[in-house]
Structures are given as C-alpha cells and as structure tokens.
Design an enzyme around this catalytic site. Structure first.
Site, PDB file in Angstrom:
ATOM      1  N   HIS A   1      -2.723 -10.274   3.318  1.00  0.00           N
ATOM      2  CA  HIS A   1      -4.154 -10.465   3.586  1.00  0.00           C
ATOM      3  C   HIS A   1      -4.341 -11.424   4.756  1.00  0.00           C
ATOM      4  CE1 HIS A   1      -5.426  -9.334  -0.785  1.00  0.00           C
ATOM      5  NE2 HIS A   1      -5.344  -8.281   0.010  1.00  0.00           N
TER       6      HIS A   1
ATOM      7  N   LYS B   1      -2.032  -2.893   7.772  1.00  0.00           N
ATOM      8  CA  LYS B   1      -3.466  -2.911   8.063  1.00  0.00           C
ATOM      9  C   LYS B   1      -3.852  -4.128   8.892  1.00  0.00           C
ATOM     10  CE  LYS B   1      -7.916  -2.337   5.713  1.00  0.00           C
ATOM     11  NZ  LYS B   1      -8.576  -2.205   4.377  1.00  0.00           N
TER      12      LYS B   1
ATOM     13  N   ARG C   1       0.847  -1.190   0.000  1.00  0.00           N
ATOM     14  CA  ARG C   1       0.000   0.000   0.000  1.00  0.00           C
ATOM     15  C   ARG C   1       0.885   1.243   0.000  1.00  0.00           C
ATOM     16  NH1 ARG C   1      -1.985  -3.716   3.608  1.00  0.00           N
ATOM     17  NH2 ARG C   1      -4.093  -4.524   3.192  1.00  0.00           N
TER      18      ARG C   1
ATOM     19  N   ARG D   1      -1.272  -1.642  -6.316  1.00  0.00           N
ATOM     20  CA  ARG D   1      -1.380  -2.907  -5.556  1.00  0.00           C
ATOM     21  C   ARG D   1      -2.149  -3.940  -6.380  1.00  0.00           C
ATOM     22  NH1 ARG D   1      -1.101  -4.851  -0.234  1.00  0.00           N
ATOM     23  NH2 ARG D   1      -2.907  -5.970   0.589  1.00  0.00           N
TER      24      ARG D   1
ATOM     25  N   HIS E   1      -3.915   3.010  -5.190  1.00  0.00           N
ATOM     26  CA  HIS E   1      -4.187   1.614  -4.826  1.00  0.00           C
ATOM     27  C   HIS E   1      -4.173   0.701  -6.051  1.00  0.00           C
ATOM     28  CE1 HIS E   1      -5.151  -0.910  -1.419  1.00  0.00           C
ATOM     29  NE2 HIS E   1      -6.067  -1.551  -2.129  1.00  0.00           N
TER      30      HIS E   1
ATOM     31  N   TYR F   1      -8.257 -12.379  -7.145  1.00  0.00           N
ATOM     32  CA  TYR F   1      -7.313 -12.426  -8.258  1.00  0.00           C
ATOM     33  C   TYR F   1      -7.165 -13.832  -8.844  1.00  0.00           C
ATOM     34  CZ  TYR F   1      -5.948  -8.041  -5.989  1.00  0.00           C
ATOM     35  OH  TYR F   1      -5.963  -6.796  -5.422  1.00  0.00           O
TER      36      TYR F   1
END
Length: 347
Positions: free
Chosen positions: A314, A232, A209, A291, A288, A323
C-alpha cells in the site's frame, strides 16, 4: 515648462514649449501658477490637422474556436498522454469508453453537471452499486482534471461540482480458516488447471493480488522469497514464504528459464472452484477476498500494521488501516478507561 517656488514665497510659471512664445509670470499660489500654464498652452496651441493625426489601429480580435472534440476523443487523448502509463490504464480506458457511449458521446466541453447526475440516477436505478459508480465518477473527473493540467483542454472539469455519494463504511470480508480449507479442497479436487492451486495458495500466504501472482516469472523466486513486480503502486516488494511450501513450489516450477512464467491464466478455473465450494463470496471479491483474508488474519494474530503495509504494497497507510481494528490490542484502553470501569475502580 515648470512651476517653481521663489525665495520670496511667490510661484513662478515658466512656459517654455516648442511652437509657443515663452512666457514667465508670478503667482501667489502654486495652484494659480499651474492653472495659468494649462490655460496658456490650450489657448495658444494650434490644432493638429486631420491628415497628420496618428492613425487609429484597431486591436486584433481574438478568434474563439469552439472545442468540438467528443468525449470519446478525450478518452483516446487521455490514454495516449497519461492512461498508458498506469498499471490499470487499459481497464480505465474501457470504463471511460463505456461511459462516453452511454452518455451518447457528447461534445466533451458541453457535458453539464445536471446531465451527469441524471446519468448517475439511471445507472443506480438500473442496479449498479454505489461504490462502483463512485469509482467511475472518479475516473471521469480525473480524466478532465489531467487533460486540463496538460493543457489539452482549456475549460474546467464540468463535473467538479458533483459530490461523490457517501456510503457507510463496512468491515472488509474475509474467510475463516475452515473456509480456506474448504476452498482449497474445491480447487484440489475439481480444477484441471494445476496453476489454480498454486496461485490461490500464494495469494492466501502473501496477500498478493491474483494478477500479480498469475504473471510471476522464475526470476521472481529467490532464497525463499517472492519479489512482486509491476504492482499497482509501481513499487516492487518482497515477501517470504514458508520454507516447506517454497520447496514444493520449486518442485512444481521445475527447470524453467528466469523469464518464463510459472503459471498459466487460471482466474476462470478459480471462480468455478469458488462456486463449487458453496462459500458466500462478497460481490466483486471472488479472488480479492484472499488478499483481505491474509491481511485480516495477519492482524488478528498480532501482526504490525506497518509491516502489513509493506507486505501488501500500500502506498498510503490509510488503506492498511482498514484492518487495524482486528489487532488484539486495538483500542484496548476502552476496557479500563470507560466511566463504568473507572467508577467501579474508585468505588
């Protein structure tokens, strides 16, 4: 005082209570003996004087105190008890404060589902994206749920019955190789802030990010890799870099101390470069999209979905699965197992 059955089959009523004359009498059945005992006690007991009667103590009445805290008050409490510990807590607090203001800062306990749905209608009619409002809906609902769990409030989430608006799932946008080249040219030839180029390069090369890269310190570079902190998901992750690029990056960094930042804030510079590039960026995905671009090309070129999850950081594989369809072998069995192909093979 008791009723007992004798060996001859008769029932003996034996009244032996203080204040009464003792009496014993035989009966043919148990029911008759018990009835005699009750009648005898009632008939021969003296009434209790009113003065001697036990006083009646009234049960204390619980005082119900109305919760007069406003929604703004709850936002402040939520941030103090929970939001301050979130990586995006400041942003959520600003969002919740804005919602409170637009709703007229009502008593937090008085908000109704109908009021919230009317507010949603107003925002969507005003042009707000459905996904954006769903995010705000989630923040407000989570605030009530968290404060109820912490026993800061004693009432239920007033909007728990309001469903989120369902949206059509879309494929995430990403840049082509030519578009990446065009964007980097716009940055190289038009940005005075040198950090812009390096941050954009690292984002495109690692899927990080923008904020994670922009705040990198020297100690996060080591042995050809970058370790991202304060992410995050609150987990650190380490991603390798191309050796030649890593050498160039070290040359740009120079002799900084371990805790010194590598780059200056440059998101504004990047946005201006993106505008100059002429590329049509999806709304709200200016930086973004780098990414998404990394993740998309990773899968297109045969990358493993679990490796991608670790690289992107993640916490839930569900996010990474967006994806999966880009993988060369995704659902490849559809080619040979469809009824037309099977019919041709059997024919």
């Amino acid at each position: 005082m008791s009723v007992n059955k004798r060996k001859d089959g008769q029932w003996l009523a034996n009244v032996n209570k203080q204040g009464l004359k003792r009496v014993r009498k035989l009966f043919a059945t148990k029911a008759e003996a018990e009835q005699f005992e009750r009648d005898y006690i009632v008939a021969n007991s003296k009434p209790v004087p009113a003065a001697a009667a036990a006083p009646i103590i009234a049960e204390p009445v619980a005082m119900v105190v109305a919760d007069v805290r406003t929604m703004t008050d709850l936002v402040a409490l939520w941030f103090m008890y929970h939001g301050v510990n979130l990586s995006d807590g400041d942003r959520r607090q600003r969002c919740l404060a804005s919602i409170s203001k637009e709703l007229g800062n009502p008593l937090a306990s008085s908000l109704t589902a109908e009021q919230f749905v009317a507010f949603r209608f107003k925002k969507l009619q005003g042009g707000m994206m459905v996904k954006t409002f769903n995010n705000q809906h989630g923040y407000l609902s989570a605030m009530y749920e968290r404060l109820k769990k912490l026993k800061v409030i004693d009432y239920h989430n007033p909007i728990e019955s309001v469903d989120f608006i369902k949206t059509h799932e879309r494929q995430l946008s990403y840049l082509s190789v030519d578009q990446i080249s065009t964007l980097m040219d716009a940055i190289t030839n038009g940005c005075k802030n040198e950090s812009t180029y390096w941050v954009a390069q690292i984002c495109a090369r690692t899927g990080a990010r923008w904020g994670e890269v922009e705040k990198l310190t020297k100690k996060q570079l080591h042995d050809g890799r970058i370790t991202f902190e304060f992410t995050k998901s609150k987990r650190t992750r380490t991603v390798p870099l191309c050796p030649s690029f890593y050498v160039e990056l070290l040359s740009f960094v120079g002799f900084k101390n371990p805790n010194d930042r590598l780059f200056t804030n440059c998101i504004g510079s990047f946005r201006r470069a993106a505008a100059r590039s002429g590329i049509d960026f999806p709304q709200g995905q200016c930086s973004h999209i780098l990414r998404h671009t990394f993740a998309s090309h990773f899968m297109i070129n045969g990358g493993n979905i679990l490796s991608l999850q670790n690289i992107l950081g993640h916490a839930d594989i569900t996010m990474t699965m967006h994806y999966a369809h880009l993988a060369p072998d995704h659902s490849i069995d559809a080619i040979k197992l469809n009824p037309i192909a099977l019919g041709a093979a059997n024919g």
